[in-house]
Scaffold this active site. Structure first.
Site, PDB file in Angstrom:
ATOM      1  N   TRP A 161       0.822  -1.144   0.171  1.00 25.84           N
ATOM      2  CA  TRP A 161      -0.146  -0.118  -0.078  1.00 25.84           C
ATOM      3  C   TRP A 161       0.655   1.412  -0.035  1.00 25.84           C
ATOM      4  CZ3 TRP A 161       1.366   3.047   4.072  1.00 25.84           C
ATOM      5  CH2 TRP A 161       1.933   2.315   5.252  1.00 25.84           C
ATOM      6  N   ASN A 162       1.976   1.373   0.503  1.00 21.77           N
ATOM      7  CA  ASN A 162       2.974   2.528   0.807  1.00 21.77           C
ATOM      8  C   ASN A 162       3.462   3.101  -0.612  1.00 21.77           C
ATOM      9  OD1 ASN A 162       4.714   0.258   0.652  1.00 21.77           O
ATOM     10  ND2 ASN A 162       6.217   1.176   1.897  1.00 21.77           N
ATOM     11  N   LYS A 185      -2.310  -8.036  -7.638  1.00 23.60           N
ATOM     12  CA  LYS A 185      -3.063  -7.979  -6.538  1.00 23.60           C
ATOM     13  C   LYS A 185      -2.629  -6.874  -5.697  1.00 23.60           C
ATOM     14  CE  LYS A 185      -4.600  -8.828  -2.194  1.00 23.60           C
ATOM     15  NZ  LYS A 185      -4.462  -7.870  -1.179  1.00 23.60           N
ATOM     16  N   PRO A 186      -3.576  -5.736  -5.711  1.00 22.78           N
ATOM     17  CA  PRO A 186      -2.959  -4.586  -4.876  1.00 22.78           C
ATOM     18  C   PRO A 186      -3.346  -4.689  -3.449  1.00 22.78           C
ATOM     19  CG  PRO A 186      -4.888  -3.965  -6.144  1.00 22.78           C
ATOM     20  CD  PRO A 186      -4.605  -5.247  -6.612  1.00 22.78           C
ATOM     21  N   ALA A 187      -2.758  -4.104  -2.647  1.00 21.63           N
ATOM     22  CA  ALA A 187      -3.186  -3.771  -0.965  1.00 21.63           C
ATOM     23  C   ALA A 187      -4.327  -3.471  -1.061  1.00 21.63           C
ATOM     24  CB  ALA A 187      -2.099  -3.159  -0.269  1.00 21.63           C
ATOM     25  N   SER A 188      -5.356  -4.108   0.066  1.00 21.49           N
ATOM     26  CA  SER A 188      -6.676  -3.621   0.121  1.00 21.49           C
ATOM     27  C   SER A 188      -6.865  -2.062   0.607  1.00 21.49           C
ATOM     28  CB  SER A 188      -7.183  -4.646   1.354  1.00 21.49           C
ATOM     29  OG  SER A 188      -7.364  -5.873   0.801  1.00 21.49           O
ATOM     30  N   GLY A 238       6.410  -6.823   0.643  1.00 22.51           N
ATOM     31  CA  GLY A 238       5.465  -6.519   1.941  1.00 22.51           C
ATOM     32  C   GLY A 238       6.432  -7.165   3.073  1.00 22.51           C
ATOM     33  N   SER A 239       5.705  -7.724   4.073  1.00 26.85           N
ATOM     34  CA  SER A 239       6.287  -7.849   5.409  1.00 26.85           C
ATOM     35  C   SER A 239       7.010  -9.294   5.261  1.00 26.85           C
ATOM     36  CB  SER A 239       5.220  -8.139   6.405  1.00 26.85           C
ATOM     37  OG  SER A 239       4.610  -9.275   6.114  1.00 26.85           O
ATOM     38  N   GLU A 260      10.686  -8.802  -1.780  1.00 25.17           N
ATOM     39  CA  GLU A 260      11.306  -7.481  -1.275  1.00 25.17           C
ATOM     40  C   GLU A 260      10.412  -7.331  -0.030  1.00 25.17           C
ATOM     41  OE1 GLU A 260      11.255  -3.291  -0.367  1.00 25.17           O
ATOM     42  OE2 GLU A 260      10.588  -3.358  -2.567  1.00 25.17           O
ATOM     43  N   LEU A 261      11.350  -7.412   1.047  1.00 31.73           N
ATOM     44  CA  LEU A 261      10.678  -7.638   2.352  1.00 31.73           C
ATOM     45  C   LEU A 261      10.883  -6.350   3.256  1.00 31.73           C
ATOM     46  CD1 LEU A 261      11.031 -11.457   2.717  1.00 31.73           C
ATOM     47  CD2 LEU A 261       9.038 -10.036   1.683  1.00 31.73           C
ATOM     48  N   GLU A 392      10.979  -2.608  12.904  1.00 37.36           N
ATOM     49  CA  GLU A 392      10.738  -1.606  11.932  1.00 37.36           C
ATOM     50  C   GLU A 392       9.534  -0.649  12.305  1.00 37.36           C
ATOM     51  OE1 GLU A 392      10.383  -1.583   6.988  1.00 37.36           O
ATOM     52  OE2 GLU A 392       9.674  -3.239   8.132  1.00 37.36           O
TER      53      GLU A 392
END
Length: 488
Positions: A161-162, A185-188, A238-239, A260-261, A392
């Site tokens: 999302w960022n 699949k984009p973030a909600s 993401g995470s 990429e975490l 983080e």
């Protein structure tokens, strides 16, 4: 000037749809989910809640479109990418407004992301023309040995999302240039930017099924992506926790996977650094996107001999940052994306204060009580037992600690499970080289707080993932190398 009245016409916020096989689609049963503006808490859109059925349809559409798209010449695919690139710049204000409304990015910074996102399309439009094969000297005169590179097939991009536009084009750019088709699949929290991008794909005339956007039920969408044998490659940002689970899922079918975490970036200021530039760099790195980036400066290490001078400069610069509604063009710090994000920042500051940290500026919730605003914050007297030094934060809080020699600070900087980005400021070329090589991170900002560019590889080490996006390296995972032994 507040930009809340800026017209948004790329998508209908009151009647949002998914994008499957070139058509705007609803979810089965009419299910939807809400997208909220973190500036105000208001619902700005109801988006169809895609799940297994919609994901399967999107994958099948991509699969049907793949043969023709893969057979286009590199020049033909490049022309399509450049059309979308130009349309993104033409609609910069609308895209930036959508992004600012759905995830709270400061409007001027959102405009910068639109340009950055578009640059991946122009870069890979050119890079796709340079997918070179090889000829290998044969061991006998009646053979010719060839290596050709071909697209892997249908891919899936799972985006955060960022950076809702930039992380999508960083994945789609090389995939489409290589000849792949796929599903995003984009973030909600931020699906509207992806759907607006789909409208530009449509305007550019990209064939139906080449790009598909399915938002909604994360678990069901992910399960179908990893279970469906049509999907050959997945790229995820993401995470770290989610990334580890996806590694397990990918193993079932040996899908190609790039990750990429999370990160926990050290920012090191040596005593010979240009302190004005270092302070400016610390502000740029730490407070970009209200501190909600995986490459933010999370731990600031300052040589003990210059701590006071650097801290004074840093505090002065941070105190000039304006917090407020992200659509206001004079604002640099918008809200955090949601309540959970705000509470995590509060927890980190509370923990640090309870263990002796000093709040040098900021430290409090601020702004519209319906939003999720937190003051840009600097903490002094920080110690390694504080949560903020190991987790983080993903928010606008900068912890400062000191060091006395190079060996100690290198050890402390590397003393983390993450390895995405690190920063150092020094005017000593020998130190610059030695420390850059000693830091165990995939991206090093050497006197540079914003190192990310489309023409260079970006990615992490250790628990920050594997694979690279950007540069000529970024297209490799979307290609298969096929060896052909030709007998004459």
């Amino acid at each position: 000037m507040l930009q809340a009245a800026k017209q948004v016409s790329l998508i209908d916020l009151d009647n949002s749809k998914l994008f499957i096989n070139g058509e705007w689609a609803t979810a089965s049963g009419g299910s939807t989910f809400s997208v909220k503006n973190p500036n105000t808490g208001e619902v700005i859109a109801e988006v169809p809640r895609g799940a297994k059925e919609e994901t399967k349809a999107a994958i099948e559409a991509a699969n049907a479109a793949f043969p023709k798209w893969a057979k286009l010449t590199a020049n033909e695919r490049a022309d399509y990418l450049l059309k979308v690139h130009d349309l993104m710049l033409e609609h910069e204000a609308e895209l930036a407004t959508i992004m600012s409304k759905e995830m709270g990015k400061a409007y001027t910074e959102a405009c910068g992301e639109v340009k950055y996102a578009a640059s991946f399309l122009s870069w890979y439009a050119e890079e796709g023309r340079r997918i070179y094969g090889e000829t290998i000297p044969a061991s006998s005169p009646n053979k010719r040995l060839l290596v050709v590179k071909q697209p892997v097939g249908v891919i899936a991009a799972i985006t955060p999302w960022n950076f809702p536009l930039a992380m999508m084009t960083r994945k789609l750019g090389p995939a489409l240039a290589a000849g792949c088709t796929g599903i995003v699949k984009p973030a909600s929290q931020s699906p509207l930017s992806a759907l607006a991008f789909a409208s530009l794909v449509q305007k550019a005339g990209i064939p139906n099924g080449v790009v598909n956007i399915v938002a909604g039920a994360t678990g069901e969408i992910s399960d179908e992506i990893f279970a469906n044998p049509i999907v050959k490659k997945v790229s995820f940002t993401g995470s770290t926790d989610v990334g580890k689970k996806l590694v397990e899922k990918s193993a079932e079918q040996l899908k190609k996977l790039s990750l990429e975490l999370g990160g926990h970036a050290p920012f090191i200021v040596f005593e010979d650094a240009d302190l004005e530039k270092a302070a400016e760099g610390a502000v740029a790195s730490k407070f970009r996107n209200a501190g909600q980036t995986c490459v933010c400066a999370n731990r600031i290490y300052v040589h003990e001999n210059i701590k006071d001078e650097f801290t004074k400069l840093f505090v002065e610069k941070v105190q000039t940052l304006k917090v407020g509604n992200s659509l206001d063009q004079t604002v640099q710090i918008g809200p955090l994306v949601n309540k959970d994000g705000l509470e995590k920042v509060q927890e980190h500051v509370k923990d640090a204060k309870s263990k002796g940290a000093e709040v040098l500026t900021g430290g409090k919730v601020t702004g519209d009580p319906n939003g999720f605003y937190f003051e840009p914050t600097i903490l002094g007297n920080v110690t390694n037992d504080m949560i903020i030094m190991t987790e983080e934060t993903f928010g606008p809080v900068a912890p400062i600690t000191t060091f006395s020699n190079d060996e100690d600070v290198i050890f402390e900087a590397n003393n983390t499970e993450y390895g995405l980005a690190a920063y150092l400021y020094t005017s000593n070329i020998q130190r610059a080289v030695a420390v850059s090589e000693a830091l165990n991170f995939g991206v090093i900002g050497l006197n540079d707080a914003v190192p990310g560019v489309p023409q260079a590889p970006f990615g992490g080490m250790n628990h920050s993932g594997y694979g690279r996006e950007g540069g000529h390296q970024g297209i490799r995972d979307y290609l298969e190398e096929k060896y052909i032994s030709l007998g004459l």
